[in-house]
Design a protein around this motif. Sequence first.
Motif, short mmCIF file in Angstrom:
data_model
loop_
_atom_site.label_atom_id
_atom_site.label_comp_id
_atom_site.label_asym_id
_atom_site.label_seq_id
_atom_site.Cartn_x
_atom_site.Cartn_y
_atom_site.Cartn_z
N LEU A 628 0.82 -1.21 0.00
CA LEU A 628 0.00 0.00 0.00
C LEU A 628 0.86 1.27 0.00
O LEU A 628 0.52 2.26 -0.65
CB LEU A 628 -0.92 0.00 1.22
CG LEU A 628 -2.06 -1.04 1.20
CD1 LEU A 628 -2.76 -1.08 2.56
CD2 LEU A 628 -3.06 -0.72 0.10
N ALA A 629 1.97 1.25 0.74
CA ALA A 629 2.83 2.44 0.80
C ALA A 629 3.48 2.73 -0.54
O ALA A 629 3.73 3.90 -0.89
CB ALA A 629 3.89 2.26 1.87
N SER A 630 3.77 1.72 -1.35
CA SER A 630 4.37 1.91 -2.68
C SER A 630 3.34 2.20 -3.75
O SER A 630 3.71 2.32 -4.93
CB SER A 630 5.17 0.67 -3.06
OG SER A 630 4.34 -0.48 -3.13
N ASP A 631 2.06 2.32 -3.36
CA ASP A 631 0.96 2.59 -4.30
C ASP A 631 0.83 1.49 -5.35
O ASP A 631 0.25 1.73 -6.43
CB ASP A 631 1.15 3.94 -4.99
CG ASP A 631 0.93 5.10 -4.02
OD1 ASP A 631 0.16 4.92 -3.05
OD2 ASP A 631 1.53 6.18 -4.23
N ALA A 632 1.38 0.33 -5.09
CA ALA A 632 1.17 -0.79 -6.00
C ALA A 632 -0.25 -1.33 -5.88
O ALA A 632 -0.79 -1.89 -6.84
CB ALA A 632 2.18 -1.91 -5.72
N LEU A 633 -0.85 -1.15 -4.72
CA LEU A 633 -2.21 -1.60 -4.47
C LEU A 633 -3.04 -0.38 -4.08
O LEU A 633 -2.59 0.48 -3.30
CB LEU A 633 -2.23 -2.64 -3.34
CG LEU A 633 -3.53 -3.42 -3.12
CD1 LEU A 633 -3.88 -4.22 -4.37
CD2 LEU A 633 -3.39 -4.35 -1.92
N ASP A 634 -4.24 -0.30 -4.63
CA ASP A 634 -5.12 0.84 -4.37
C ASP A 634 -5.61 0.81 -2.92
O ASP A 634 -5.92 -0.26 -2.38
CB ASP A 634 -6.30 0.81 -5.34
CG ASP A 634 -7.12 2.08 -5.31
OD1 ASP A 634 -8.20 2.09 -5.90
OD2 ASP A 634 -6.67 3.07 -4.67
N TRP A 635 -5.70 2.01 -2.33
CA TRP A 635 -6.14 2.10 -0.95
C TRP A 635 -7.63 1.83 -0.81
O TRP A 635 -8.18 1.78 0.29
CB TRP A 635 -5.82 3.48 -0.35
CG TRP A 635 -4.36 3.63 0.00
CD1 TRP A 635 -3.30 3.17 -0.72
CD2 TRP A 635 -3.84 4.27 1.15
NE1 TRP A 635 -2.13 3.49 -0.09
CE2 TRP A 635 -2.42 4.18 1.07
CE3 TRP A 635 -4.40 4.93 2.25
CZ2 TRP A 635 -1.58 4.70 2.04
CZ3 TRP A 635 -3.54 5.46 3.22
CH2 TRP A 635 -2.15 5.34 3.11
N GLY A 636 -8.27 1.63 -1.88
CA GLY A 636 -9.69 1.29 -1.83
C GLY A 636 -9.96 -0.06 -1.21
O GLY A 636 -11.11 -0.37 -0.86
N VAL A 637 -8.93 -0.89 -1.03
CA VAL A 637 -9.13 -2.20 -0.40
C VAL A 637 -9.48 -2.05 1.09
O VAL A 637 -9.98 -3.00 1.71
CB VAL A 637 -7.88 -3.08 -0.56
CG1 VAL A 637 -7.61 -3.35 -2.04
CG2 VAL A 637 -6.65 -2.41 0.07
N LEU A 638 -9.20 -0.86 1.68
CA LEU A 638 -9.54 -0.63 3.09
C LEU A 638 -11.04 -0.46 3.32
O LEU A 638 -11.47 -0.25 4.45
CB LEU A 638 -8.79 0.60 3.61
CG LEU A 638 -7.26 0.53 3.56
CD1 LEU A 638 -6.66 1.85 4.00
CD2 LEU A 638 -6.75 -0.60 4.44
N GLU A 639 -11.80 -0.56 2.28
CA GLU A 639 -13.25 -0.44 2.40
C GLU A 639 -13.84 -1.56 3.25
O GLU A 639 -14.90 -1.41 3.87
CB GLU A 639 -13.87 -0.44 1.00
CG GLU A 639 -15.36 -0.19 0.96
CD GLU A 639 -15.90 -0.17 -0.45
OE1 GLU A 639 -17.11 0.09 -0.63
OE2 GLU A 639 -15.11 -0.42 -1.39
N CYS A 640 -13.15 -2.71 3.26
CA CYS A 640 -13.65 -3.85 4.03
C CYS A 640 -13.42 -3.70 5.54
O CYS A 640 -13.91 -4.53 6.33
CB CYS A 640 -13.04 -5.14 3.53
SG CYS A 640 -11.25 -5.23 3.74
N VAL A 641 -12.67 -2.69 5.95
CA VAL A 641 -12.35 -2.48 7.37
C VAL A 641 -13.44 -1.62 8.01
O VAL A 641 -13.70 -0.50 7.52
CB VAL A 641 -10.96 -1.83 7.52
CG1 VAL A 641 -10.66 -1.59 9.00
CG2 VAL A 641 -9.89 -2.70 6.88
N HIS A 642 -14.05 -2.11 9.09
CA HIS A 642 -15.05 -1.36 9.86
C HIS A 642 -14.53 -1.26 11.29
O HIS A 642 -14.58 -2.22 12.06
CB HIS A 642 -16.41 -2.07 9.83
CG HIS A 642 -16.97 -2.18 8.44
ND1 HIS A 642 -17.59 -1.14 7.82
CD2 HIS A 642 -17.00 -3.23 7.57
CE1 HIS A 642 -18.00 -1.52 6.61
NE2 HIS A 642 -17.65 -2.81 6.45
N LEU A 643 -14.05 -0.07 11.63
CA LEU A 643 -13.39 0.13 12.92
C LEU A 643 -14.43 0.51 13.99
O LEU A 643 -14.76 1.68 14.20
CB LEU A 643 -12.32 1.24 12.79
CG LEU A 643 -11.34 1.37 13.95
CD1 LEU A 643 -10.60 0.06 14.19
CD2 LEU A 643 -10.33 2.48 13.66
N ASN A 644 -14.95 -0.51 14.66
CA ASN A 644 -15.87 -0.32 15.79
C ASN A 644 -15.70 -1.49 16.75
O ASN A 644 -15.00 -2.46 16.45
CB ASN A 644 -17.32 -0.19 15.31
CG ASN A 644 -17.75 -1.33 14.41
OD1 ASN A 644 -17.73 -2.50 14.82
ND2 ASN A 644 -18.13 -1.00 13.16
#
Length: 733
Positions: A628-644
Amino acid sequence: MAEPTVIVPSLAIRSERSDSPDLPKEVQPETTPANGSTSPPRRRRRQLSEEYSRSPSPPIQRNRRLDSPEEDSRSRSTRYPRSPKAENRSPSPERGRTRTKSRRSVSYSRSHSESYSRSPPYSKSRSRSYSRSISRSPSPPPKRRRRARDTDESVSPPPVESRRRPLPDVDYQRALERERQAAQRQEKEVKPFDPKAEYQRLLDLRSGGTYVPPARLRALQSQIVEGNPKELQRLAWDNLKKGINGLINKVNKSNIREIVQEIFNQNLIRGRGLFVRSIMRAQAASLPFTPVYAAVAAIVNTKLPQLGELLVTRLIIQFRKAYRRNDKPVCISSTMFLGHLCNYQVAHEIVILQILHLLLERPTDDSVEIAVGFMREVGMFLAKASAPANNGVFERFRAILHEGQLEPRTQYMIESLFLVRKNEYRDHPDISEELDLVEEEDQITHMIGLDDELNGEDTINVFKFDVDYEENEAKYKDVRDEILGAEDNEEESSDEAEASSEDEDVENPSEQKKMEIQDMTNRNLVNLRRTIYLTIRSSMDFEECCHKLMRINLVQGQEIEMVNMIIECCSQEKIYTKFYGLIGERFCKMNRSWKSTFAEAFRTYYDTIHRYETNKIRNIAKLFAHILASDALDWGVLECVHLNEDETTASSRIFLKVLFQDIIEETGMKTVVQRFNDPDPDKQAAFRGILPRDNPNDTRFAINFFTIIGLGAVTEDLRDYLQRAMEKAKESL
């Protein structure tokens, strides 16, 4: 009245013709008076006329040489007398012209008369008459000559000896040879065409045969006696040579796998000389395809090492001959082929060093040019195999450059070679990815030196009768089955049967369905995972690992298995190594399909992260943090994370903590804050689960989580939102 005009007729000398043989052949009249005095023209003409009137014939002069022009003219007048028609054309008083025997004496007689009549006033008459007498030898015009020959009084034809004769042959021997050949053609009987004799003549040619059209070839072969093994072996030899040449000429990067299999179907043991000669000729004709031919030779060398050894031997012999003869094109082609064979480790690097030493020992423009081109092809391999030797070669190039005894063009070539070395041979790799088809453990290297005594085995290029032909063919068939596998040969042998039964299959479509066998034991999947695991463990760096992993043949849908194996291998490490993060980054940047596969793997592992131990969770989180830090993978994959509090577990919170902390270490806090506060609505939708704004309890939980892990700066906007929400709640109460 006009004055009366006196017209003096001009005189002409005529030779009297006589049938008597005693008549003189030459007549020479006297042209000067006896006393030697000269008289006026008129008086002289009168004297001449009187003398000729008194004499019946010209005086006879015998045994006189025609030394004077007067005599020559008189002789011609006697030889070509005038015809009667010419005599009738005597000059008239009005137009008189006389020719005398003298060339130089010319006399003119000219009269002028004019008369005018007044009786009709409009009539006028004028008359003029000229008379000219020129003393000249008679030369009758061509027309008069031809007319004189047609008449009865013409001169008799010349003797037979003076007629034109056919020229004899200059070369008497050639004339006899032509006569002999003409006689043979006449005596030779026309023989009927014998196909068997013609085919035998074609087989016995020293050139190894000639092209015969297919129709004629079938007609000739039909006449061959079946019990003649020599003719059958010669026919098989011709077919073997044509097959090998055709396959070598068709090979390229895209079809090299199929062509190599077809090459093994040919009897390479019997035709090893044909194979080596064909591949050397093809490489010399098209130098850009040298890596392809070297790859073919490397593949064949793994199964039949004697072919690789023969190829290296003949290339070294060819280079030595070309170097002695100063044949620059052959030297370039030989060195280029040897260099690529060294890249594939078919030939040992000692040959490279010996050739470079020979070329640079006494440098010339041509030798340095060949050495520069040679180093471009083998420089990368030589730097890996023997770094000290590579440095020594470049030091020699630098010394030659400092000497400055070469042409500027050659010096520029050396400078460009140093630039190629500086760029780490980026444009000149030792083995391209498409042609890396030989495993290192399968490679067989032949250590042949430049100064060794070599035998090129030139006799195996020519057909020889084999007594044990059928036995040798059966032996090679066993070798071919071992190389290609019995199944491939059975499939090839069954192609004709399948082609003949296509019509029946069309009529019965139910019979077209083949039985599908499903492996319920997952044996293939286990073998695939084992191969991937061993490949990763045996690689020295991530580039080599990616290169080897891409060569693994994957069935459609098995890409996720490779990604899972990379992540599993990373999780098995005691301490995270960046090796796996670089592999994941390379795969994600390589193709969009691999990026989507890693995104799917992220969702799967986040959902099942509670199954792993803390050390494995840490390694997996660091792997995805690097991607993720190298922008090889889109940060849109964090959509599956629900922080509660309800949807997270201790394992997932540890995973997120390590993930975000590593991202900040590689990119910085400012970059992470900008990503989370991006005004783009699509990206904000992806972070909606990480920074919840629906429920104040979830918002407070997220703020506390990021504050505890040291990322409180990310939640500044979220704190303002929570404060405004609380104020609204109080106002509503």
